[in-house]
Design an enzyme around this catalytic site. Structure first.
Site, PDB file in Angstrom:
ATOM      1  CG  HIS A 125      -1.698   1.254   1.434  1.00 60.14           C
ATOM      2  ND1 HIS A 125      -1.380   2.201   2.384  1.00 60.14           N
ATOM      3  CD2 HIS A 125      -2.794   1.732   0.789  1.00 60.14           C
ATOM      4  CE1 HIS A 125      -2.246   3.192   2.333  1.00 60.14           C
ATOM      5  NE2 HIS A 125      -3.119   2.936   1.369  1.00 60.14           N
ATOM      6  CG  HIS A 171      -0.711   9.751   0.731  1.00 63.69           C
ATOM      7  ND1 HIS A 171      -0.701   9.443   2.064  1.00 63.69           N
ATOM      8  CD2 HIS A 171      -1.926   9.369   0.276  1.00 63.69           C
ATOM      9  CE1 HIS A 171      -1.854   8.904   2.405  1.00 63.69           C
ATOM     10  NE2 HIS A 171      -2.613   8.848   1.334  1.00 63.69           N
TER      11      HIS A 171
END
Length: 584
Positions: A125, A171
């Site tokens: 992830h 992100h």
């Protein structure tokens, strides 16, 4: 004359004598039974390995090769003249890396010709992050590290570079620094098959316009060339097998239009929470059984659309052709997206909280869905410290892609590493047959149903050694030798999961426990043996002394040398336990 005060400081150094590990009585008795006149020949060793260690198929020539290899590694120069072991050599043989608890050398032994949906897949992830989810750097280095460890699914979040006609990996909505997409792609191309030949799947989170999609398509094609699997169709009747995709790179993402319809980012990354997970060596694994006691009847929430987002009319055709595994947006309630289509297989994605809520009321439907389709589960938004969740919740419902943050450490990550030590460490572990073969009335496996005990794993913990080599001696108490104890248990379905503990052996670098433990297993096919060593500290939290996690279904029986690993999962050079495994 004025009075003066003097402070006297005395410094001293205490030396601790490291005792050599003593031969356990069990080992001495076995040696006596499988030797003549204090000498164990190749024939004796061969018989011992077959009868005690469960190596029924081992040949005499292989036993001789093991003996020669051991004597050579331990600098016995008389190896050309001698083909036998004395008691202490036999003891050291049992404590050596040759006598591993899992198959050695690691080898893929499962059927790899089934659809991808039949396998647990080692999944990362936010694979590009170097640390926490909010302010760490993005880099290709964590991707390389993950691939070297055998991870098969790499996640990349694509964002426009506002100053150039370029694509950043970062992100979104956080303070994480970006890394260029091309750097990540080149890192994957170079290291994709460093640990395994089986396919690497790249899951993309797409926040790009059509022009940048064209840039990505060109970049991906030029980087991977004939290694890339391209799709000529929007759907699969069934997914291809790992064997058919060996040495290939596969792209998986939602159709771009659906990204702009959905919430910005699958994991709601703009929310800020402080997680208490991973303190010290990691919080104890959460107990799903406690969650199952509360049946609130709640359903998994739908993905809500963001009306502020513009809907993209179409994706660039070259970019669309990159998507070999189509991930679909979950529309409607949980019952709607769990319907199994006879026409196509696809992938869905949900966070850990939604999975935990869903399994309370729809556990068997999720198992049935995952017989043919792919499911990806990822960490919830509050895990800003890159901690993880209990992967067994996903695995015992047949979830293939349990996505983990690989940047940190902790018990959840140790379970992940333990699962994928199976099947030669290739990153694909075939799901047990009961997930795939329905009962006579069409019923599927129910992980919460109490089943009869299939077998009992009997474990004996003899002793440990090597801390004086791999640890600085002041890592533990400065003024006395360490006080070690072992925590040992099972992670698996709720009724199999348990942890037990040895007594603490005080003031000893080579502790001897000689303690027995029994672990009744109802679903041994999903059981992981957890082993941790800690050093007792009366005035502070106990110190970490090593850990490992082993797939029970691949454990070799007999007396075995179990190597321990550090918090991150790297194996120590010398720290190991001598243990005995038996199934009854």
């Amino acid at each position: 004359m004025s009075k003066q005060t003097y402070r006297v400081c005395l410094c001293f150094k205490r030396r601790f004598r490291i005792k050599e590990a003593e031969v356990p009585s069990d080992v001495a008795e076995l040696f006596a039974s499988y030797s003549d006149n204090g000498s164990m020949s190749v024939d004796h060793l061969h018989r011992f390995l077959q009868e005690v260690q469960g190596e029924e198929k081992l040949t005499k020539e292989e036993a001789q090769a093991l003996m020669v290899s051991f004597l050579s590694e331990n600098k016995h120069h008389s190896v050309s003249q001698r083909r036998s072991l004395y008691l202490k050599e036999f003891f050291r043989f049992l404590l050596s890396g040759i006598n591993a608890p899992l198959p050695l050398p690691p080898k893929v032994h499962q059927d790899m010709n089934c659809p991808l949906s039949h396998y647990f897949i080692y999944t990362g992830h936010n694979s590009y992050l170097t640390g926490n989810q909010i302010s760490s750097d993005s880099s290709e280095e964590p991707i390389i590290e993950a691939l070297k460890r055998g991870v098969r699914v790499i996640e990349l979040d694509m964002w426009p570079n506002p100053s150039k006609d370029d694509v950043h990996i970062m992100h979104g909505g956080t303070l994480t620094s970006p890394v260029k997409l091309i750097k990540c792609l080149k890192a994957i191309r170079e290291h994709a098959f460093a640990a395994s030949d089986y396919p690497v799947i790249i899951t993309l989170e797409d926040h790009l316009n059509q022009e940048l999609q064209a840039v990505v398509a060109k970049m991906v094609h030029e980087t991977f060339q004939d290694v890339l699997v391209c799709s000529s169709s929007d759907t699969f009747q069934d997914f291809p097998s790992p064997q058919s995709l060996k040495g290939r790179v596969v792209i998986s993402t939602k159709p771009p239009k659906e990204y702009l319809e959905a919430k910005e980012g699958e994991d709601g990354s703009v929310r800020v929470y402080k997680s208490s997970e991973e303190v010290g060596w990691g919080k104890e694994i959460s107990d799903l059984a406690v969650k199952l006691e509360r049946d609130d009847g709640g359903e998994c929430e739908d993905e809500q659309e963001d009306p502020g987002q513009a809907v993209q009319q179409s994706a660039h055709p070259e970019y669309k052709n990159l998507i070999a595994i189509r991930a679909e947006k979950m529309k409607g309630g949980i019952k709607a997206w769990l319907r199994v289509s006879s026409q196509k297989a696809h992938r869905v994605s949900l966070n850990e909280e939604k999975l935990e809520n869903a399994v309370l009321t729809h556990g068997t439907e999720i198992v049935r869905f995952n017989q043919r389709n792919l499911m990806r589960v990822y960490p919830k938004a509050m895990r800003l410290d890159s901690s993880n969740y209990n992967p067994l919740i996903g695995w015992m419902h047949g979830v293939q892609m349990v996505a983990f943050n690989m940047q940190g450490h902790g018990r959840s990550l140790w379970l992940m590493q333990g699962m994928f030590r199976a099947n030669g460490g290739c990153g694909y572990v075939k799901k047990p047959d009961f997930f795939l073969n329905n009962g006579p009335s069409g019923e599927v496996f129910d992980p919460n149903k109490r089943l009869p005990v299939k077998k009992t794993l009997k474990v004996k913990v003899y002793l440990g050694e090597g801390w004086n080599i791999d640890f600085h001696r002041t890592h533990f108490d400065f003024f006395s030798p360490p006080d070690f104890y072992v925590k040992i248990g099972i992670a698996g379905v709720p009724c199999d999961s348990t942890m037990k503990k040895t007594k603490t052996i005080e003031d000893n670098w080579t502790p001897v426990w000689n303690e027995d433990f029994d672990f009744p297993l109802t679903v041994p096919e999903l059981a992981l043996l957890r082993i941790e060593v800690h050093e007792f500290d009366i005035s502070d939290k106990d110190d970490f002394g090593g850990q490992t996690c082993l797939p029970v279904w691949e454990l070799k029986t007999g007396i075995r040398a179990v190597p321990l690993h550090d918090r991150k999962g790297d194996q120590y050079k010398s720290v190991r336990l001598l243990m005995k495994f038996e199934f009854v």
